[in-house]
Design an enzyme around this catalytic site. Structure first.
Site, PDB file in Angstrom:
ATOM      1  N   PHE A  11     -38.768 -32.689 -18.730  1.00 17.17           N
ATOM      2  CA  PHE A  11     -37.519 -32.263 -18.092  1.00 17.17           C
ATOM      3  C   PHE A  11     -37.587 -32.280 -16.569  1.00 17.17           C
ATOM      4  O   PHE A  11     -36.916 -33.075 -15.897  1.00 17.17           O
ATOM      5  CB  PHE A  11     -37.146 -30.881 -18.621  1.00 17.17           C
ATOM      6  CG  PHE A  11     -36.092 -30.155 -17.837  1.00 17.17           C
ATOM      7  CD1 PHE A  11     -34.968 -30.811 -17.376  1.00 17.17           C
ATOM      8  CD2 PHE A  11     -36.227 -28.798 -17.558  1.00 17.17           C
ATOM      9  CE1 PHE A  11     -33.981 -30.139 -16.652  1.00 17.17           C
ATOM     10  CE2 PHE A  11     -35.250 -28.121 -16.855  1.00 17.17           C
ATOM     11  CZ  PHE A  11     -34.134 -28.787 -16.395  1.00 17.17           C
ATOM     12  N   ASP A  33     -47.658 -39.596 -18.888  1.00 18.01           N
ATOM     13  CA  ASP A  33     -47.034 -38.657 -19.805  1.00 18.01           C
ATOM     14  C   ASP A  33     -47.614 -38.838 -21.203  1.00 18.01           C
ATOM     15  O   ASP A  33     -47.890 -39.967 -21.636  1.00 18.01           O
ATOM     16  CB  ASP A  33     -45.513 -38.857 -19.834  1.00 18.01           C
ATOM     17  CG  ASP A  33     -44.767 -37.645 -20.370  1.00 18.01           C
ATOM     18  OD1 ASP A  33     -44.132 -36.948 -19.568  1.00 18.01           O
ATOM     19  OD2 ASP A  33     -44.836 -37.383 -21.588  1.00 18.01           O
ATOM     20  N   THR A 125     -44.844 -21.287 -12.730  1.00 24.49           N
ATOM     21  CA  THR A 125     -43.657 -20.563 -13.194  1.00 24.49           C
ATOM     22  C   THR A 125     -43.674 -19.114 -12.720  1.00 24.49           C
ATOM     23  O   THR A 125     -44.747 -18.519 -12.556  1.00 24.49           O
ATOM     24  CB  THR A 125     -43.593 -20.586 -14.738  1.00 24.49           C
ATOM     25  OG1 THR A 125     -42.573 -19.703 -15.199  1.00 24.49           O
ATOM     26  CG2 THR A 125     -44.908 -20.135 -15.352  1.00 24.49           C
ATOM     27  N   ASP A 126     -42.483 -18.543 -12.567  1.00 27.54           N
ATOM     28  CA  ASP A 126     -42.398 -17.128 -12.207  1.00 27.54           C
ATOM     29  C   ASP A 126     -42.840 -16.221 -13.354  1.00 27.54           C
ATOM     30  O   ASP A 126     -43.053 -15.021 -13.159  1.00 27.54           O
ATOM     31  CB  ASP A 126     -40.979 -16.769 -11.765  1.00 27.54           C
ATOM     32  CG  ASP A 126     -39.936 -16.931 -12.857  1.00 27.54           C
ATOM     33  OD1 ASP A 126     -40.194 -17.640 -13.845  1.00 27.54           O
ATOM     34  OD2 ASP A 126     -38.833 -16.360 -12.728  1.00 27.54           O
ATOM     35  N   GLU A 127     -42.997 -16.778 -14.556  1.00 27.98           N
ATOM     36  CA  GLU A 127     -43.406 -15.960 -15.698  1.00 27.98           C
ATOM     37  C   GLU A 127     -44.831 -15.420 -15.557  1.00 27.98           C
ATOM     38  O   GLU A 127     -45.215 -14.495 -16.277  1.00 27.98           O
ATOM     39  CB  GLU A 127     -43.259 -16.746 -17.002  1.00 27.98           C
ATOM     40  CG  GLU A 127     -41.823 -17.043 -17.354  1.00 27.98           C
ATOM     41  CD  GLU A 127     -41.662 -17.614 -18.749  1.00 27.98           C
ATOM     42  OE1 GLU A 127     -42.326 -17.125 -19.682  1.00 27.98           O
ATOM     43  OE2 GLU A 127     -40.868 -18.564 -18.917  1.00 27.98           O
ATOM     44  N   LYS A 156     -50.534 -20.695 -17.765  1.00 30.40           N
ATOM     45  CA  LYS A 156     -50.165 -21.120 -16.420  1.00 30.40           C
ATOM     46  C   LYS A 156     -50.864 -20.264 -15.360  1.00 30.40           C
ATOM     47  O   LYS A 156     -51.276 -20.767 -14.310  1.00 30.40           O
ATOM     48  CB  LYS A 156     -48.645 -21.032 -16.241  1.00 30.40           C
ATOM     49  CG  LYS A 156     -47.854 -21.963 -17.145  1.00 30.40           C
ATOM     50  CD  LYS A 156     -48.125 -23.438 -16.883  1.00 30.40           C
ATOM     51  CE  LYS A 156     -47.423 -23.928 -15.654  1.00 30.40           C
ATOM     52  NZ  LYS A 156     -47.549 -25.408 -15.474  1.00 30.40           N
ATOM     53  N   LYS A 191     -34.429 -25.263 -25.420  1.00 25.17           N
ATOM     54  CA  LYS A 191     -34.226 -24.339 -24.296  1.00 25.17           C
ATOM     55  C   LYS A 191     -32.797 -23.799 -24.313  1.00 25.17           C
ATOM     56  O   LYS A 191     -31.880 -24.428 -24.847  1.00 25.17           O
ATOM     57  CB  LYS A 191     -34.521 -25.041 -22.977  1.00 25.17           C
ATOM     58  CG  LYS A 191     -35.932 -25.616 -22.873  1.00 25.17           C
ATOM     59  CD  LYS A 191     -37.004 -24.551 -22.933  1.00 25.17           C
ATOM     60  CE  LYS A 191     -38.387 -25.140 -22.702  1.00 25.17           C
ATOM     61  NZ  LYS A 191     -39.446 -24.127 -22.778  1.00 25.17           N
ATOM     62  N   PRO A 207     -27.637 -18.701 -31.488  1.00 22.93           N
ATOM     63  CA  PRO A 207     -28.487 -17.519 -31.636  1.00 22.93           C
ATOM     64  C   PRO A 207     -28.858 -16.895 -30.299  1.00 22.93           C
ATOM     65  O   PRO A 207     -29.129 -17.592 -29.321  1.00 22.93           O
ATOM     66  CB  PRO A 207     -29.730 -18.084 -32.325  1.00 22.93           C
ATOM     67  CG  PRO A 207     -29.801 -19.506 -31.863  1.00 22.93           C
ATOM     68  CD  PRO A 207     -28.373 -19.956 -31.707  1.00 22.93           C
ATOM     69  N   ASP A 274     -35.413 -10.037 -32.343  1.00 20.70           N
ATOM     70  CA  ASP A 274     -36.063 -10.318 -31.064  1.00 20.70           C
ATOM     71  C   ASP A 274     -37.484 -10.810 -31.260  1.00 20.70           C
ATOM     72  O   ASP A 274     -38.093 -10.636 -32.317  1.00 20.70           O
ATOM     73  CB  ASP A 274     -36.074  -9.043 -30.219  1.00 20.70           C
ATOM     74  CG  ASP A 274     -36.039  -9.346 -28.738  1.00 20.70           C
ATOM     75  OD1 ASP A 274     -36.251 -10.507 -28.367  1.00 20.70           O
ATOM     76  OD2 ASP A 274     -35.784  -8.415 -27.954  1.00 20.70           O
ATOM     77  N   LYS A 276     -41.492 -10.484 -30.570  1.00 24.70           N
ATOM     78  CA  LYS A 276     -42.350  -9.300 -30.500  1.00 24.70           C
ATOM     79  C   LYS A 276     -42.618  -8.921 -29.048  1.00 24.70           C
ATOM     80  O   LYS A 276     -42.725  -7.736 -28.716  1.00 24.70           O
ATOM     81  CB  LYS A 276     -43.663  -9.565 -31.236  1.00 24.70           C
ATOM     82  CG  LYS A 276     -43.513  -9.673 -32.746  1.00 24.70           C
ATOM     83  CD  LYS A 276     -44.865  -9.862 -33.409  1.00 24.70           C
ATOM     84  CE  LYS A 276     -44.709  -9.940 -34.929  1.00 24.70           C
ATOM     85  NZ  LYS A 276     -46.012 -10.151 -35.604  1.00 24.70           N
ATOM     86  N   HIS A 278     -41.005  -9.859 -25.305  1.00 21.66           N
ATOM     87  CA  HIS A 278     -39.901 -10.564 -24.651  1.00 21.66           C
ATOM     88  C   HIS A 278     -39.674  -9.949 -23.274  1.00 21.66           C
ATOM     89  O   HIS A 278     -39.244  -8.803 -23.153  1.00 21.66           O
ATOM     90  CB  HIS A 278     -38.638 -10.439 -25.504  1.00 21.66           C
ATOM     91  CG  HIS A 278     -37.614 -11.498 -25.201  1.00 21.66           C
ATOM     92  ND1 HIS A 278     -36.639 -11.866 -26.098  1.00 21.66           N
ATOM     93  CD2 HIS A 278     -37.406 -12.267 -24.099  1.00 21.66           C
ATOM     94  CE1 HIS A 278     -35.887 -12.818 -25.571  1.00 21.66           C
ATOM     95  NE2 HIS A 278     -36.326 -13.066 -24.350  1.00 21.66           N
TER      96      HIS A 278
END
Length: 315
Positions: A11, A33, A125-127, A156, A191, A207, A274, A276, A278
């Site tokens: 992406f 790739d 990533t900000d995660e 990451k 996504k 969903p 949800d 487990k 999140h």
């Protein structure tokens, strides 16, 4: 000048490849790739029209294959987009995420040093920061401790930690960007935004996990490409830069907005059990990239969202 773009059919990588080919016609562009489900293989046909484009199918976790490419091509710059990115899949098979996201980054950094690459850039990533309470006004700064809460984010974060250690040990010229959630053309339909659009087109249930109040900060992919280019050529070695256009939305509000734009009923929404684990809210401080490099997002959120919807309608 020659640049390697790993994950260049995924992406964000595909958008960056297209962006880079359009702006730097004098440079040689090599895309590597693995061609998993998330790759946009159809883009190869359009990329191959550029005389300065070359493609390798392969895995960055395969050091023997990777070294052959580095030895043959002699890269000046390397940008690593290659990664497994599905949070849901990371709970099911975390080993795959470690192999691609950690070992792959280690291999690229090692070979970048060995073959005298001028700069290696890691797209993160900000995660990696973990999450914030919904009521919090805090925004994570690059100097804040990282506290990843899912296997994807952990992989990451581990890649980043190795790269920063490697920078301190070897002096490899590297930079890292941590961006918020991206949206735009070529994104895999697992996504949120492309999933909602696709299901709305087909009049299928949409969903939403849990209560739908999770907050994500959205960044149009071409603004992200611009930020990466700035950091790649002008960022300080060994530094991390947050990237965002500061467009926070609750998942439920974003889904309703997309359905409204597509003239579809909100009755398509279906709340599902949800995860487990999140993360509730992501938010980053972008003062550093704005002050040091002059970054500013170009795209208005709703305009870019309209472009994204139109892309998937015609896909």
């Amino acid at each position: 000048m020659k640049i390697l773009i790993t994950g260049g059919l995924g992406f964000i990588g595909a958008n960056f490849t297209k962006y880079y080919l359009g702006k730097h016609k004098e440079d040689e562009v090599v895309v590597l790739d693995k061609c998993t489900y998330a790759a946009n293989r159809s883009l190869l046909n359009s990329f191959k029209h550029f005389s300065n484009f070359k493609f390798y199918k392969g895995d960055i976790a395969d050091i023997y294959f990777l070294e052959k490419v580095f030895k043959k091509e002699g890269f000046d710059y390397v940008v690593n987009f290659a990664a497994e990115t599905s949070v849901d899949k990371s709970f099911l098979d975390p080993a795959i995420f470690y192999r691609s996201n950690v070992l792959g980054a280690i291999n690229l950094a090692t070979l970048s040093l060995k073959y005298n690459v001028k700069r290696f850039h890691q797209v993160s990533t900000d995660e990696v920061y973990g999450d914030l309470p919904l009521s919090s006004n805090k925004k994570f700064k690059e100097s804040d401790p990282i506290k990843p809460k899912n296997p994807y984010a952990l992989s990451k974060a581990q890649a980043e930690e190795f790269l920063l250690m490697y920078f301190n040990l070897t002096g490899l010229n590297l930079t890292i960007t941590r961006s918020t959630n991206n949206y735009g053309s070529y994104q895999a339909e697992d996504k949120l935004i492309p999933l909602v659009i696709s299901r709305a087109i087909n009049k299928m249930e949409v969903p939403i996990f849990g209560d739908g109040k999770y907050i994500r900060d959205w960044l149009y992919v071409l603004d992200h490409c611009k930020a990466i280019e700035l950091v790649l050529f002008s960022g300080k070695a060994g530094e991390i830069y947050n990237v965002s256009s500061h467009e926070p939305y609750k998942n439920i509000d974003l889904v309703k907005l997309i359905l409204k734009k597509m003239r579809k009923s909100p009755s398509l929404i279906k709340f599902v059990p949800d995860r487990k684990v999140h993360d509730r809210k992501y938010a980053v401080d972008t003062t550093k990239i704005e002050k040091e490099l002059g970054f500013k997002a170009d795209y208005d959120f709703e305009y870019a969202l309209d472009l994204t919807i139109e892309y998937y309608k015609g896909y």
